[in-house]
Motif scaffolding. Structure first.
Motif, mmCIF file in Angstrom:
data_model
loop_
_atom_site.group_PDB
_atom_site.id
_atom_site.type_symbol
_atom_site.label_atom_id
_atom_site.label_comp_id
_atom_site.label_asym_id
_atom_site.label_seq_id
_atom_site.Cartn_x
_atom_site.Cartn_y
_atom_site.Cartn_z
ATOM 1 N N HIS A 98 5.059 27.827 2.725
ATOM 2 C CA HIS A 98 4.556 28.492 1.516
ATOM 3 C C HIS A 98 5.616 28.478 0.420
ATOM 4 C CE1 HIS A 98 0.516 30.203 2.113
ATOM 5 N NE2 HIS A 98 0.802 30.067 3.390
ATOM 6 N N VAL A 99 6.859 28.708 0.789
ATOM 7 C CA VAL A 99 7.936 28.667 -0.205
ATOM 8 C C VAL A 99 8.022 27.281 -0.825
ATOM 9 C CG1 VAL A 99 10.445 28.702 -0.479
ATOM 10 C CG2 VAL A 99 9.302 30.564 0.716
ATOM 11 N N LYS A 100 7.993 26.241 0.010
ATOM 12 C CA LYS A 100 8.123 24.880 -0.522
ATOM 13 C C LYS A 100 6.925 24.511 -1.393
ATOM 14 C CE LYS A 100 10.374 21.766 1.692
ATOM 15 N NZ LYS A 100 11.375 21.379 0.648
ATOM 16 N N GLY A 101 5.735 24.883 -0.945
ATOM 17 C CA GLY A 101 4.547 24.568 -1.713
ATOM 18 C C GLY A 101 4.548 25.257 -3.073
ATOM 19 N N VAL A 102 4.829 26.551 -3.087
ATOM 20 C CA VAL A 102 4.839 27.309 -4.338
ATOM 21 C C VAL A 102 5.946 26.820 -5.263
ATOM 22 C CG1 VAL A 102 5.318 29.585 -5.331
ATOM 23 C CG2 VAL A 102 3.722 29.370 -3.421
ATOM 24 N N PHE A 103 7.121 26.578 -4.724
ATOM 25 C CA PHE A 103 8.254 26.160 -5.560
ATOM 26 C C PHE A 103 7.979 24.809 -6.224
ATOM 27 C CE2 PHE A 103 12.562 24.509 -6.381
ATOM 28 C CZ PHE A 103 13.104 25.588 -7.067
ATOM 29 N N SER A 104 7.214 23.958 -5.543
ATOM 30 C CA SER A 104 6.881 22.656 -6.133
ATOM 31 C C SER A 104 5.954 22.807 -7.335
ATOM 32 C CB SER A 104 6.223 21.749 -5.081
ATOM 33 O OG SER A 104 4.889 22.167 -4.792
ATOM 34 N N GLN A 105 5.173 23.886 -7.362
ATOM 35 C CA GLN A 105 4.237 24.133 -8.461
ATOM 36 C C GLN A 105 4.796 25.081 -9.505
ATOM 37 O OE1 GLN A 105 1.047 22.397 -8.238
ATOM 38 N NE2 GLN A 105 2.442 21.466 -6.758
ATOM 39 N N MET B 80 0.841 -1.205 0.000
ATOM 40 C CA MET B 80 0.000 0.000 0.000
ATOM 41 C C MET B 80 0.871 1.248 0.000
ATOM 42 S SD MET B 80 -2.889 1.126 2.805
ATOM 43 C CE MET B 80 -3.678 2.732 2.654
ATOM 44 N N SER B 81 0.562 2.193 -0.880
ATOM 45 C CA SER B 81 1.337 3.431 -0.970
ATOM 46 C C SER B 81 1.176 4.262 0.293
ATOM 47 C CB SER B 81 0.876 4.242 -2.180
ATOM 48 O OG SER B 81 1.564 5.470 -2.254
ATOM 49 N N LYS B 82 2.240 4.903 0.706
ATOM 50 C CA LYS B 82 2.198 5.751 1.890
ATOM 51 C C LYS B 82 1.553 7.097 1.564
ATOM 52 C CE LYS B 82 6.221 3.742 4.176
ATOM 53 N NZ LYS B 82 7.571 4.021 4.768
ATOM 54 N N SER B 83 0.970 7.720 2.608
ATOM 55 C CA SER B 83 0.344 9.034 2.457
ATOM 56 C C SER B 83 0.919 9.986 3.488
ATOM 57 C CB SER B 83 -1.178 8.927 2.650
ATOM 58 O OG SER B 83 -1.749 8.050 1.707
ATOM 59 N N TYR B 84 0.931 11.283 3.143
ATOM 60 C CA TYR B 84 1.525 12.301 4.002
ATOM 61 C C TYR B 84 0.552 13.476 4.102
ATOM 62 C CZ TYR B 84 5.368 9.338 2.642
ATOM 63 O OH TYR B 84 6.140 8.233 2.397
ATOM 64 N N LEU B 85 0.419 13.993 5.320
ATOM 65 C CA LEU B 85 -0.580 15.025 5.595
ATOM 66 C C LEU B 85 0.076 16.340 5.995
ATOM 67 C CD1 LEU B 85 -3.540 15.942 6.214
ATOM 68 C CD2 LEU B 85 -3.220 14.958 8.511
ATOM 69 N N GLY B 86 -0.349 17.417 5.345
ATOM 70 C CA GLY B 86 0.065 18.768 5.727
ATOM 71 C C GLY B 86 -1.147 19.521 6.225
ATOM 72 N N VAL C 62 -3.181 16.137 1.370
ATOM 73 C CA VAL C 62 -2.601 14.802 1.461
ATOM 74 C C VAL C 62 -1.893 14.498 0.152
ATOM 75 C CG1 VAL C 62 -3.062 12.330 1.682
ATOM 76 C CG2 VAL C 62 -4.323 13.958 3.103
ATOM 77 N N ILE C 63 -0.649 14.026 0.241
ATOM 78 C CA ILE C 63 0.103 13.618 -0.943
ATOM 79 C C ILE C 63 0.509 12.160 -0.803
ATOM 80 C CG2 ILE C 63 0.977 15.955 -1.390
ATOM 81 C CD1 ILE C 63 3.667 15.081 -0.194
ATOM 82 N N ASP C 64 0.891 11.552 -1.930
ATOM 83 C CA ASP C 64 1.327 10.158 -1.889
ATOM 84 C C ASP C 64 2.851 10.082 -1.917
ATOM 85 O OD1 ASP C 64 2.124 10.591 -4.530
ATOM 86 O OD2 ASP C 64 0.462 9.449 -5.408
ATOM 87 N N ASP C 65 3.383 8.877 -2.044
ATOM 88 C CA ASP C 65 4.835 8.697 -1.979
ATOM 89 C C ASP C 65 5.541 9.276 -3.198
ATOM 90 O OD1 ASP C 65 6.625 7.923 -0.075
ATOM 91 O OD2 ASP C 65 6.781 5.842 -0.729
ATOM 92 N N ASP C 66 4.782 9.576 -4.257
ATOM 93 C CA ASP C 66 5.346 10.253 -5.432
ATOM 94 C C ASP C 66 5.172 11.769 -5.345
ATOM 95 O OD1 ASP C 66 6.145 7.869 -6.729
ATOM 96 O OD2 ASP C 66 4.095 7.553 -7.438
ATOM 97 N N ARG C 67 4.692 12.224 -4.196
ATOM 98 C CA ARG C 67 4.442 13.647 -3.894
ATOM 99 C C ARG C 67 3.338 14.248 -4.776
ATOM 100 N NH1 ARG C 67 10.709 15.440 -3.686
ATOM 101 N NH2 ARG C 67 10.740 13.856 -5.314
ATOM 102 N N ALA C 68 2.458 13.399 -5.270
ATOM 103 C CA ALA C 68 1.288 13.864 -6.019
ATOM 104 C C ALA C 68 0.155 14.153 -5.038
ATOM 105 C CB ALA C 68 0.843 12.804 -7.018
ATOM 106 N N ILE C 69 -0.618 15.193 -5.310
ATOM 107 C CA ILE C 69 -1.717 15.577 -4.426
ATOM 108 C C ILE C 69 -2.873 14.592 -4.577
ATOM 109 C CG2 ILE C 69 -3.429 17.356 -3.910
ATOM 110 C CD1 ILE C 69 -1.408 19.448 -4.898
ATOM 111 N N LEU C 70 -3.283 14.017 -3.442
ATOM 112 C CA LEU C 70 -4.405 13.081 -3.427
ATOM 113 C C LEU C 70 -5.713 13.778 -3.054
ATOM 114 C CD1 LEU C 70 -2.780 10.041 -1.588
ATOM 115 C CD2 LEU C 70 -3.060 10.364 -4.053
#
Length: 264
Positions: free
Chosen positions: A85-92, A1-7, A19-27
């Protein structure tokens, strides 16, 4: 099962989760219009977990950010909203080099390196003037929903002059202008311009390196964005779901924490 991460971003007026998955895609994403001192964060977490279809115990790591991060329970790490905010924006928007974040109670400007590291910032948290709270107050006086301000702004022919730098005094000024017969759309345009003028001085203290981006709830207001672009003479890029960038950054920090990457 893929791991999930919560911000979890517990702000002054809203609570956001990503919530993102182990590939850092937004779930999944959730937003509740209740901030610090309320059950907003708990509700937002419940909503996003139900949306994604995972249980709280199935989340691998959780990171909290925002004004209420220190009192949010069950987080593995707490990170400042500036870094998130910096990390979130830079990822997009990887080309982002200057970031504007106008939230419910404060305003921030951050410089970002080509590797996504924040090197400088300025913050105005002493007064609500020019923030989301200011716009909420002004919209209420005008008997508008804050989401309607953008439409009124673009109808204006002659923006009113809002000279006060205080929310309370601006409120009296707007009431007087309406009483003297000024059109509502012109008053709205004046309000947006006053926010832009006030915030531009904060931006200049940091300096602007393109690409200029904007996050936070006020980023949704096209009137403020347009007025700020004219004031600064630069186009502003808004990432998708700009209001969620703090929560997204927190989720990315959760992923890094799981993988033993500890950096800001």
């Amino acid at each position: 099962m893929s791991k999930s991460y919560l911000g979890v971003d517990v702000g002054s007026t809203t609570s956001k989760c990503v919530v993102i998955d182990d590939d850092r895609a937004i779930l999944g994403m959730s937003l509740v219009t209740e901030g610090i001192g309320t059950e907003g964060s708990t509700k937002a977490v419940s909503e996003v977990l139900e949306q994604v279809g995972v249980r709280r115990e199935d989340i691998s790591k959780t990171v909290a950010t925002g004004y209420g991060r220190k009192i949010f329970p069950d987080s593995d790490r707490k990170v400042s909203e500036l870094s998130c905010h910096v990390k979130g924006v830079f990822s997009q928007v990887p080309e982002a080099r200057t970031l504007i974040d106008i939230g419910g109670q404060d305003a921030k400007v951050m410089s970002i390196t080509e590797s996504g590291i924040m090197t400088n910032f300025q913050m105005n948290d002493k007064c609500a003037a020019g923030t989301g709270r200011f716009l909420d107050v002004m919209a209420r006086i005008l008997q508008l929903d804050v989401a309607q301000l953008e439409g009124e702004y673009f109808k204006a022919a002659k923006p009113s002059k809002i000279s006060s730098t205080c929310t309370v005094f601006s409120e009296s000024e707007v009431i007087s202008q309406l009483a003297s017969g000024e059109k509502r759309e012109d008053v709205v345009a004046g309000i947006c311009q006053s926010v832009a003028t006030r915030f531009a001085s904060l931006v200049m203290r940091v300096g602007i390196t393109p690409t200029l981006c904007m996050s936070g709830g006020v980023a949704k207001n096209g009137g403020v964005r347009d007025a700020l672009e004219k004031e600064l003479g630069l186009q502003i890029v808004c990432p998708p779901n700009a209001q969620y960038m703090g929560a997204l950054g927190a989720a990315l920090y959760a992923w890094e924490t799981e993988h033993g990457i500890i950096r800001l």
